[in-house]
Design a protein around this motif. Sequence first.
Motif, short mmCIF file in Angstrom:
data_model
loop_
_atom_site.label_atom_id
_atom_site.label_comp_id
_atom_site.label_asym_id
_atom_site.label_seq_id
_atom_site.Cartn_x
_atom_site.Cartn_y
_atom_site.Cartn_z
N ILE A 111 0.83 -1.21 0.00
CA ILE A 111 0.00 0.00 0.00
C ILE A 111 0.86 1.26 0.00
N ASP A 112 1.94 1.25 0.80
CA ASP A 112 2.85 2.40 0.81
C ASP A 112 3.44 2.64 -0.58
N PHE A 113 3.78 1.54 -1.25
CA PHE A 113 4.32 1.64 -2.61
C PHE A 113 3.31 2.29 -3.55
N GLU A 114 2.07 1.82 -3.49
CA GLU A 114 1.04 2.36 -4.39
C GLU A 114 0.69 3.81 -4.03
N GLU A 115 0.72 4.14 -2.75
CA GLU A 115 0.45 5.53 -2.36
C GLU A 115 1.53 6.46 -2.90
N ASP A 122 -6.44 5.35 -7.36
CA ASP A 122 -7.38 4.23 -7.41
C ASP A 122 -6.73 2.91 -7.03
N ARG A 123 -5.47 2.69 -7.44
CA ARG A 123 -4.79 1.43 -7.12
C ARG A 123 -4.67 1.25 -5.61
N ALA A 124 -4.26 2.31 -4.92
CA ALA A 124 -4.12 2.23 -3.46
C ALA A 124 -5.48 2.00 -2.80
N ARG A 125 -6.49 2.68 -3.30
CA ARG A 125 -7.85 2.53 -2.74
C ARG A 125 -8.34 1.08 -2.93
N GLN A 126 -8.08 0.51 -4.09
CA GLN A 126 -8.49 -0.87 -4.35
C GLN A 126 -7.75 -1.85 -3.44
N LEU A 127 -6.49 -1.53 -3.12
CA LEU A 127 -5.74 -2.40 -2.21
C LEU A 127 -6.36 -2.40 -0.82
N TYR A 128 -6.78 -1.23 -0.34
CA TYR A 128 -7.45 -1.17 0.96
C TYR A 128 -8.72 -2.02 0.95
N GLU A 129 -9.48 -1.93 -0.13
CA GLU A 129 -10.72 -2.71 -0.22
C GLU A 129 -10.42 -4.20 -0.23
#
Length: 307
Positions: free
Chosen positions: A138-142, A152-159
Motif C-alpha cells: 500500500i505504501d508503494f502504491e500511495e 485508485d490502485r491504493a484505494r483498491q488495495l485497501y478494499e
Amino acid sequence: MQTKDVERAQQIYNEAHKLIPHKKFTFAKLHLMHAQFEIRQMNLQQARKLLGRSIGMSPKRKLFVGYIELETKLFEFQRVRTLFMKYVEWDPTNSQAWIKFAELERGLEDMDRARAIYELAAQQPVLEMPELLWKSYIDFEEQEAREAADFDRARQLYERLLEKTNHVKVWTAYADFEVGVPEEGEEVTDEARPVSDAAKARARKVFERAYKSFKDKELKEDRVALLLSWKQFEQAYGSAEDLEKVEKQMPRRVKRRRKLDDDSFEEYMDYLFPADDEQEAKVSKLLQMAHKWKQEQAMQQNGNGEV
C-alpha cells in the motif's frame, strides 16, 4: 588467520565442510565466513561457488540474505534478481523476502516489475506477518499515486485487504489515506494543504462502514477503538456538530457478572453504547405493545372482559 597462514585457514575451512553433513543440517555462519574469507583473498568466483553450493545442498534464510547482500554490494543486480527468485520460490511464506525483492526493483526504477512482485506475494495462500507485506504494498502504491496523481490502485488495495481482515488499524489507515487524497486537478505536493470537504466526506464514509461492521459483529473493543480514532478525526477536521455526533456514540463502562463453568461467578467490565440502548428500548416498547395487543384480543374473545 591470526598468524597470516592463509593456506592453513583454507584447510581448516575445507575440513569443517567435510565434517558437517550439510544435507541433514548445516551452519549458515560457516558458509558465510568462508565466503568472506575467499573474498578477502580476492577469490570472488570461489566465494560464489561456495555460497551457491551451500544454497543448493541446504538452503537457509541467512544464506540467501548473506549472498544477496554480497551481490548487492558488488552492484550485480541481475544476480541479485536471480537469488531473490530462488529465495521466494524456496520460501514463499517469507514476507520480508518479497518486500526486499520488490524494493530492489523499485530502486532500479522498474515499477511494473515491483508491482508484479507485490501482487504475486499478496496472492500467496500463507504468509508470515502478512500485515507487513500489505503495508509495504500500500505504501508503494500511495507513493506511486502521488507521482502519477492516480489513487485508485491504493484505494483498491485497501478494499482487498478489508476482505481479508477487519482490523481497526486497517480501517483507520484507510480513512487517513482518504484525507490525504487531493481533489481532481489539484497539484500533488508534500506541503501541508487544507483538507477538502470531499476528502472529509470520504473519510467519514470509511468510519461509518467500519462502525457498522464492528456493531454487526458485536466487536465492542474494536468499536471503541474506532470511535476514539473517529473522534480525533473530527477534532482535527470536523465541525462542533460533527464532533458531537461522534461523542454521542461513545459508550459507558459498566461492571457485570457472568457464570463460569464451575458455577462460580466473575466480574468483568463491559461497554454499553447509546445506540444499543435505544435499540433495546425500541424492542422493549414493541414487546409491550405486542403484549397489550394480545391481552386485548383475549378480552374480546372472552366477551365478558375477563382474561
